[in-house]
Motif scaffolding. Structure first.
Motif, PDB file in Angstrom:
ATOM      1  N   PHE A  24       0.783  -1.132  -0.126  1.00 36.65           N
ATOM      2  CA  PHE A  24      -0.308   0.113   0.050  1.00 36.65           C
ATOM      3  C   PHE A  24       0.848   1.658   0.099  1.00 36.65           C
ATOM      4  O   PHE A  24       2.519   0.844   0.487  1.00 36.65           O
ATOM      5  N   THR A  25       0.888   2.632  -0.595  1.00 36.93           N
ATOM      6  CA  THR A  25       1.057   3.265  -1.121  1.00 36.93           C
ATOM      7  C   THR A  25       0.294   4.570   0.244  1.00 36.93           C
ATOM      8  O   THR A  25      -0.490   4.835   0.710  1.00 36.93           O
ATOM      9  N   TYR A  26       0.951   5.438   1.216  1.00 38.55           N
ATOM     10  CA  TYR A  26       0.663   6.637   1.520  1.00 38.55           C
ATOM     11  C   TYR A  26       1.791   8.094   1.689  1.00 38.55           C
ATOM     12  O   TYR A  26       2.663   7.664   1.096  1.00 38.55           O
ATOM     13  N   THR A  27       0.752   9.210   1.734  1.00 36.20           N
ATOM     14  CA  THR A  27       1.707  10.190   1.551  1.00 36.20           C
ATOM     15  C   THR A  27       2.063  10.958   3.085  1.00 36.20           C
ATOM     16  O   THR A  27       1.238  10.873   3.637  1.00 36.20           O
ATOM     17  N   LYS A  28       3.216  11.231   3.096  1.00 35.62           N
ATOM     18  CA  LYS A  28       4.168  11.583   4.314  1.00 35.62           C
ATOM     19  C   LYS A  28       4.468  13.231   3.714  1.00 35.62           C
ATOM     20  O   LYS A  28       4.868  14.004   2.807  1.00 35.62           O
ATOM     21  N   ASP A  29       4.006  14.620   4.372  1.00 35.94           N
ATOM     22  CA  ASP A  29       4.380  15.337   4.635  1.00 35.94           C
ATOM     23  C   ASP A  29       5.520  15.941   5.732  1.00 35.94           C
ATOM     24  O   ASP A  29       6.061  15.024   6.751  1.00 35.94           O
ATOM     25  N   THR A  30       6.682  16.349   4.273  1.00 37.94           N
ATOM     26  CA  THR A  30       7.644  15.621   5.550  1.00 37.94           C
ATOM     27  C   THR A  30       8.449  17.358   5.450  1.00 37.94           C
ATOM     28  O   THR A  30       8.969  18.010   6.985  1.00 37.94           O
ATOM     29  N   HIS A  31       8.758  18.499   4.492  1.00 40.19           N
ATOM     30  CA  HIS A  31       8.731  19.623   4.869  1.00 40.19           C
ATOM     31  C   HIS A  31       6.893  20.963   4.167  1.00 40.19           C
ATOM     32  O   HIS A  31       6.420  20.845   3.631  1.00 40.19           O
ATOM     33  N   GLU A  32       6.883  22.081   5.719  1.00 44.42           N
ATOM     34  CA  GLU A  32       6.223  23.021   5.310  1.00 44.42           C
ATOM     35  C   GLU A  32       7.156  24.015   5.187  1.00 44.42           C
ATOM     36  O   GLU A  32       7.614  24.431   6.859  1.00 44.42           O
ATOM     37  N   THR A  33       7.033  25.215   4.682  1.00 43.86           N
ATOM     38  CA  THR A  33       7.468  27.112   5.152  1.00 43.86           C
ATOM     39  C   THR A  33       6.335  27.997   4.993  1.00 43.86           C
ATOM     40  O   THR A  33       5.285  27.404   3.544  1.00 43.86           O
ATOM     41  N   SER A  34       6.163  28.717   5.745  1.00 45.33           N
ATOM     42  CA  SER A  34       5.569  29.820   4.602  1.00 45.33           C
ATOM     43  C   SER A  34       6.118  30.946   4.683  1.00 45.33           C
ATOM     44  O   SER A  34       6.662  31.418   5.806  1.00 45.33           O
ATOM     45  N   LEU A  35       6.022  31.566   3.704  1.00 46.35           N
ATOM     46  CA  LEU A  35       7.005  33.639   3.395  1.00 46.35           C
ATOM     47  C   LEU A  35       6.127  34.005   2.923  1.00 46.35           C
ATOM     48  O   LEU A  35       5.665  34.393   1.550  1.00 46.35           O
ATOM     49  N   GLY A  36       5.677  34.908   4.083  1.00 47.30           N
ATOM     50  CA  GLY A  36       4.534  36.068   3.465  1.00 47.30           C
ATOM     51  C   GLY A  36       3.734  35.084   3.277  1.00 47.30           C
ATOM     52  O   GLY A  36       2.869  34.125   3.863  1.00 47.30           O
TER      53      GLY A  36
END
Length: 73
Positions: A24-36
């Motif tokens: 099975f396949t799953y999605t993993k959030d690795t990086h998240e950033t906010s620039l303005g």
């Protein structure tokens, strides 16, 4: 249906699914950033492979529990 028979049916179904899909396949959030006002995120797709012997083993063990786990009355 007895709990042993229910567990046996679940094992057989999981074994069949393991043989049919192979994993099975799953999605993993690795990086998240906010620039303005700009939001960036990186998502990786991960795959977990299930060996064929595990699927066959689930079917065999589930079948054995279903037929021999009934007990005598």
């Amino acid at each position: 249906m007895k709990p042993f028979q229910l567990a046996a049916v679940v094992l057989v179904l999981l074994g069949v699914l393991a043989l049919a899909y192979g994993g099975f396949t799953y999605t993993k959030d690795t990086h998240e950033t906010s620039l303005g006002p700009l939001n960036l995120s990186v998502q990786d797709n991960e795959r977990v492979n299930i060996p064929a012997w595990a699927g066959v083993g689930g079917i065999v063990i589930g079948g054995l529990i279903f037929f021999f786990g009934r007990g005598r009355r």
